[in-house]
Design an enzyme around this catalytic site. Structure first.
Site, PDB file in Angstrom:
ATOM      1  N   ASP A  88      34.323  50.347  46.854  1.00  0.00           N
ATOM      2  CA  ASP A  88      35.576  51.065  47.068  1.00  0.00           C
ATOM      3  C   ASP A  88      36.752  50.171  46.718  1.00  0.00           C
ATOM      4  O   ASP A  88      36.785  48.990  47.085  1.00  0.00           O
ATOM      5  CB  ASP A  88      35.696  51.515  48.520  1.00  0.00           C
ATOM      6  CG  ASP A  88      37.032  52.188  48.785  1.00  0.00           C
ATOM      7  OD1 ASP A  88      37.217  53.324  48.298  1.00  0.00           O
ATOM      8  OD2 ASP A  88      37.887  51.563  49.437  1.00  0.00           O
ATOM      9  N   TYR A 100      45.321  47.654  46.699  1.00  0.00           N
ATOM     10  CA  TYR A 100      44.656  46.425  47.111  1.00  0.00           C
ATOM     11  C   TYR A 100      44.981  45.277  46.147  1.00  0.00           C
ATOM     12  O   TYR A 100      44.400  45.148  45.067  1.00  0.00           O
ATOM     13  CB  TYR A 100      43.146  46.623  47.191  1.00  0.00           C
ATOM     14  CG  TYR A 100      42.717  47.737  48.126  1.00  0.00           C
ATOM     15  CD1 TYR A 100      43.547  48.187  49.156  1.00  0.00           C
ATOM     16  CD2 TYR A 100      41.478  48.350  47.975  1.00  0.00           C
ATOM     17  CE1 TYR A 100      43.157  49.207  50.003  1.00  0.00           C
ATOM     18  CE2 TYR A 100      41.073  49.376  48.838  1.00  0.00           C
ATOM     19  CZ  TYR A 100      41.922  49.794  49.836  1.00  0.00           C
ATOM     20  OH  TYR A 100      41.528  50.812  50.675  1.00  0.00           O
ATOM     21  N   LYS A 123      41.520  55.252  44.358  1.00  0.00           N
ATOM     22  CA  LYS A 123      42.452  56.133  45.063  1.00  0.00           C
ATOM     23  C   LYS A 123      43.679  56.446  44.212  1.00  0.00           C
ATOM     24  O   LYS A 123      43.986  55.722  43.258  1.00  0.00           O
ATOM     25  CB  LYS A 123      42.851  55.494  46.389  1.00  0.00           C
ATOM     26  CG  LYS A 123      41.619  55.157  47.248  1.00  0.00           C
ATOM     27  CD  LYS A 123      41.991  54.552  48.569  1.00  0.00           C
ATOM     28  CE  LYS A 123      40.742  54.131  49.333  1.00  0.00           C
ATOM     29  NZ  LYS A 123      40.106  52.923  48.745  1.00  0.00           N
TER      30      LYS A 123
END
Length: 325
Positions: free
Chosen positions: A49, A54, A80
């Site tokens: 993920d 990030y 995402k």
């Protein structure tokens, strides 16, 4: 490594979260990032993920560089949408959470076109031709835009076969319930809201997800660190934990010690015992943390520990415990 089913995808029951590889709280070297990913792969982890947030693209780049070396159909990757990375006019200041990152900074954009741009940019950073799972990221103040724009775009991408599964990733469960009741999604990434310290997902989210066959990718299992090492200054939900939370975590730690187990093992196995949880997504910043997470998922925990946990009402009575306690 156990496997589970997420929609049409086969996924490992433990996944590797890449926020630490983006320098969450402390910088991570390229060498440590590579060693972390290599250790996870050798342990059998095949679910990964990531997100533009990030490390402001750093985690996606590092993860993509590693996964490009692996057969594309041998793993599942989620990323995402909802934030675009853009450069400001001047030098970017040090971020509160992500350290030693590129100068780009995230800008919220939950529009249909913004999501399409986000996917293209993520694929460019990853160096991959596709991802398997797309999640709308942190639409807390943007519910209407997420439904009208972001999730509409994700539904099109799923219909076209560009992605296999869609959903949302959040640090709260209430809005995920609203999505589950109004949008045909496949999964949610829930961070920090089903742990030994917080079982809020039991109220509505887990029941509706089980009824609609929506998979749960569970992150934040250690609540940002307090359930890995409870001490003054420990993090909870990405912030310094208050004294009451530290006291509760220390009480849980003491109970673990009396029963010859570790708090991390109890925290992880408690989460994985709920049938709504499809994947436990665990972050790591070095190879040792990956190995430790795997060991904690398999460490023996005595039934007497779970019995006392229940008897002392340290967790919600509705929470299933390992071994059917």
């Amino acid at each position: 490594m156990k496997w589970s089913r997420l929609g049409s995808l086969d996924v490992t029951s433990i996944g590797l979260g890449s926020a630490p590889l983006g320098g969450l709280f402390t910088p991570v070297s390229d060498a440590d990032a590579q060693a972390t990913l290599e250790r996870g792969w050798s342990a059998g982890i095949r679910f990964y993920d990531t997100a533009p947030l990030y490390g402001f693209g750093l985690a996606e780049r590092r993860l993509g560089a590693f996964l490009r070396q692996q057969p594309r159909d041998s793993y599942v990757i989620s990323t995402k949408v909802g934030r675009l990375l853009r450069s400001g006019d001047g030098a970017a200041a040090e971020d509160e959470h992500y350290k030693s990152t590129p100068r780009e900074r995230p800008v919220f954009d939950f529009s249909y076109d913004g999501v399409m741009r986000s996917v293209e940019e993520s694929l460019a950073r990853l160096g991959l031709d596709r991802v398997d799972v797309l999640l709308v990221h942190d639409p807390d103040e943007h519910y209407d835009d997420a439904v009208a724009g972001a999730l509409r775009a994700l539904q099109r991408l799923r219909t076209e076969g560009t992605v296999k599964a869609i959903g949302a990733g959040m640090n709260q469960s209430d809005m995920l319930v609203r999505f589950a009741e109004t949008v045909p999604v496949d999964c949610f990434l829930l961070a920090g809201r089903y742990t030994l310290l917080d079982q809020g997902a039991l109220d509505a989210l887990f029941p509706v997800c089980q009824a609609k066959n929506i998979g749960i990718l569970l992150g934040g299992i250690y609540n940002s660190g307090i359930l890995a090492n409870p001490h003054t200054g420990a993090k909870f939900n990405y912030q310094d934990a208050d004294a009451a939370l530290i006291a509760r975590a220390l009480e849980l730690d003491e109970l673990c010690r009396r029963h010859g187990t570790e708090l991390k093992a109890a925290a992880l196995q408690f989460c994985m015992a709920h049938p709504a949880v499809t994947v436990a997504v665990l972050g790591a910043r070095n190879a040792g943390e990956v190995a430790d997470n795997i060991a904690m998922s398999q460490a023996p925990v005595r039934p007497a520990f779970w019995q006392e946990l229940r008897a002392q009402k340290l967790v919600d009575a509705r929470a299933p415990l390992p071994g059917g306690v």
